[in-house]
Design a protein around this motif. Structure first.
Motif, PDB file in Angstrom:
ATOM      1  N   UNK A  28      10.389  -6.446  -1.377  1.00  0.00           N
ATOM      2  CA  UNK A  28      10.601  -7.309  -0.219  1.00  0.00           C
ATOM      3  C   UNK A  28      11.897  -6.940   0.494  1.00  0.00           C
ATOM      4  N   UNK A  29      12.943  -6.654  -0.259  1.00  0.00           N
ATOM      5  CA  UNK A  29      14.226  -6.272   0.335  1.00  0.00           C
ATOM      6  C   UNK A  29      14.136  -4.957   1.096  1.00  0.00           C
ATOM      7  N   UNK A  30      13.186  -4.108   0.698  1.00  0.00           N
ATOM      8  CA  UNK A  30      13.063  -2.795   1.347  1.00  0.00           C
ATOM      9  C   UNK A  30      12.326  -2.863   2.681  1.00  0.00           C
ATOM     10  N   UNK A  31      11.653  -3.982   2.949  1.00  0.00           N
ATOM     11  CA  UNK A  31      10.849  -4.100   4.165  1.00  0.00           C
ATOM     12  C   UNK A  31      11.707  -4.522   5.358  1.00  0.00           C
ATOM     13  N   UNK A  32      11.322  -4.110   6.564  1.00  0.00           N
ATOM     14  CA  UNK A  32      11.990  -4.637   7.762  1.00  0.00           C
ATOM     15  C   UNK A  32      11.780  -6.148   7.839  1.00  0.00           C
ATOM     16  N   UNK A  56       2.843  -0.191  -5.185  1.00  0.00           N
ATOM     17  CA  UNK A  56       3.471   1.128  -5.252  1.00  0.00           C
ATOM     18  C   UNK A  56       2.760   2.153  -4.379  1.00  0.00           C
ATOM     19  N   UNK A  57       1.547   1.833  -3.916  1.00  0.00           N
ATOM     20  CA  UNK A  57       0.774   2.776  -3.105  1.00  0.00           C
ATOM     21  C   UNK A  57       1.394   2.922  -1.710  1.00  0.00           C
ATOM     22  N   UNK A  58       1.207   4.077  -1.052  1.00  0.00           N
ATOM     23  CA  UNK A  58       1.711   4.250   0.320  1.00  0.00           C
ATOM     24  C   UNK A  58       1.083   3.228   1.266  1.00  0.00           C
ATOM     25  N   UNK A  59       1.782   2.912   2.344  1.00  0.00           N
ATOM     26  CA  UNK A  59       1.321   1.908   3.299  1.00  0.00           C
ATOM     27  C   UNK A  59      -0.059   2.243   3.853  1.00  0.00           C
ATOM     28  N   UNK A  60      -0.301   3.521   4.207  1.00  0.00           N
ATOM     29  CA  UNK A  60      -1.595   3.886   4.773  1.00  0.00           C
ATOM     30  C   UNK A  60      -2.723   3.738   3.751  1.00  0.00           C
ATOM     31  N   UNK A  61      -2.416   3.977   2.479  1.00  0.00           N
ATOM     32  CA  UNK A  61      -3.430   3.802   1.432  1.00  0.00           C
ATOM     33  C   UNK A  61      -3.748   2.321   1.251  1.00  0.00           C
ATOM     34  N   UNK A  91     -17.294  -2.829 -15.562  1.00  0.00           N
ATOM     35  CA  UNK A  91     -16.070  -3.022 -14.788  1.00  0.00           C
ATOM     36  C   UNK A  91     -15.869  -1.809 -13.884  1.00  0.00           C
ATOM     37  N   UNK A  92     -15.755  -2.054 -12.584  1.00  0.00           N
ATOM     38  CA  UNK A  92     -15.501  -0.990 -11.611  1.00  0.00           C
ATOM     39  C   UNK A  92     -14.274  -1.396 -10.789  1.00  0.00           C
ATOM     40  N   UNK A  93     -13.332  -0.461 -10.607  1.00  0.00           N
ATOM     41  CA  UNK A  93     -12.104  -0.776  -9.878  1.00  0.00           C
ATOM     42  C   UNK A  93     -11.772   0.327  -8.876  1.00  0.00           C
ATOM     43  N   UNK A  94     -11.442  -0.103  -7.672  1.00  0.00           N
ATOM     44  CA  UNK A  94     -11.012   0.811  -6.623  1.00  0.00           C
ATOM     45  C   UNK A  94      -9.527   1.120  -6.818  1.00  0.00           C
ATOM     46  N   UNK A  95      -9.172   2.400  -6.836  1.00  0.00           N
ATOM     47  CA  UNK A  95      -7.775   2.808  -7.041  1.00  0.00           C
ATOM     48  C   UNK A  95      -7.015   2.701  -5.722  1.00  0.00           C
ATOM     49  N   UNK A  96      -6.051   1.779  -5.595  1.00  0.00           N
ATOM     50  CA  UNK A  96      -5.399   1.557  -4.294  1.00  0.00           C
ATOM     51  C   UNK A  96      -4.622   2.753  -3.779  1.00  0.00           C
ATOM     52  N   UNK A  97      -4.065   3.569  -4.684  1.00  0.00           N
ATOM     53  CA  UNK A  97      -3.271   4.714  -4.248  1.00  0.00           C
ATOM     54  C   UNK A  97      -4.139   5.890  -3.793  1.00  0.00           C
TER      55      UNK A  97
END
Length: 271
Positions: free
Chosen positions: A90-94, A148-153, A191-197
């Motif tokens: 949160x501190x790292x965000x504008x 931890x994933x990039x913003x676009x991901x 169980x199926x999971x989408x990898x956010x990164x």
């Protein structure tokens, strides 16, 4: 006392002391002068190492009591890791993006609470407590991966987190907030999971890695490509390969991977 044990002890003590501080602060009357907020007595890295150590211990212990204790301690450390990490995140965000991040975190916390209220697959049995801790730990771990994933991901993940998909056996399913949790059969679930990164958006195409754990069968991974909300392509990833990144360009899907020997390679698929 070895180093790992010291890490776990310090992290757990930090969580307890922080919680006690919060409760004490809530009980004190308001003062005109706002007291400075104390820094946590733990950090995300310490908690992560502690949780990983408890995961290792979970593979070694044999009794149900020890399994319950390791799972519960690991979950507590993951909770502390998420708290400490989110503060830094949160501190790292504008300034203009912080309110939305807080609202998103609140929505996730509500979903987290709802998921933990679902009955255990072992309700009334000795494994119920262990099952609840493992479910909570998995949700916390997945949330940390997302943050931890990039913003676009993360933006691409948001577009595909509730889409339908088919597994390699052509069974139709639908993701719900990036997960599919099937009906319990003989003590196991699909169980199926989408990898956010590993999510991308390119024009009208979306692509992402899904980690597949079908009940009673070996787990595997696949890359799914959607067009206009429907599955266009799916590619199984070999169990000896780790997907590093995926991309779409010039009408092709490119999957960059590394095998168990550290050898890098690229799979190209025409879309």
């Amino acid at each position: 006392m070895n180093k790992r044990t010291m890490i776990v002890s310090a992290a757990v003590c930090g969580v307890c002391l922080f919680a006690a501080g919060v409760l004490t602060g809530a009980a004190l009357p308001d003062k005109q002068e706002k007291m400075p907020e104390p820094e946590p007595l733990f950090d995300a890295e310490m908690c992560r190492h502690g949780a990983e150590y408890m995961d290792e211990m979970l593979q070694r212990v044999r009794t149900q009591t020890d399994m319950n204790l390791c799972a519960a301690a690991g979950t507590t450390l993951r909770q502390a890791e998420l708290y400490a990490f989110f503060r830094s995140y949160l501190d790292s965000l504008p300034e203009e993006r912080r309110e939305e991040a807080l609202l998103e975190q609140k929505r996730w916390e509500e979903e987290y609470s709802r998921a933990l209220k679902e009955p255990s697959d072992y309700e009334g049995g000795s494994l119920a407590s262990f099952d609840l801790s493992m479910r909570a730990g998995t949700l916390l771990y997945d949330r940390l991966r997302y943050l931890n994933a990039p913003q676009e991901a993360r933006e691409a993940f948001g577009k595909m987190k509730d889409l339908p998909f088919t597994d390699m056996e052509r069974l139709e399913r639908r993701l719900e907030n990036g997960r599919y949790r099937g009906v319990c059969r003989d003590g196991e679930r699909d169980i199926f999971k989408l990898s956010p990164e590993l999510c991308i958006a390119s024009g009208d195409l979306l692509a992402g890695e899904i980690v597949c754990s079908p009940a009673g069968k070996p787990p595997y991974r696949m890359i799914v490509v959607w067009k206009d909300g429907r599955v266009k392509e799916k590619i199984a990833v070999g169990r000896d390969k780790h997907v590093e990144s995926i991309g779409i360009s010039d009408g092709r899907l490119r999957i960059n991977h590394t095998d168990v020997d550290g050898k890098r390679g690229t799979l190209s698929v025409m879309l």
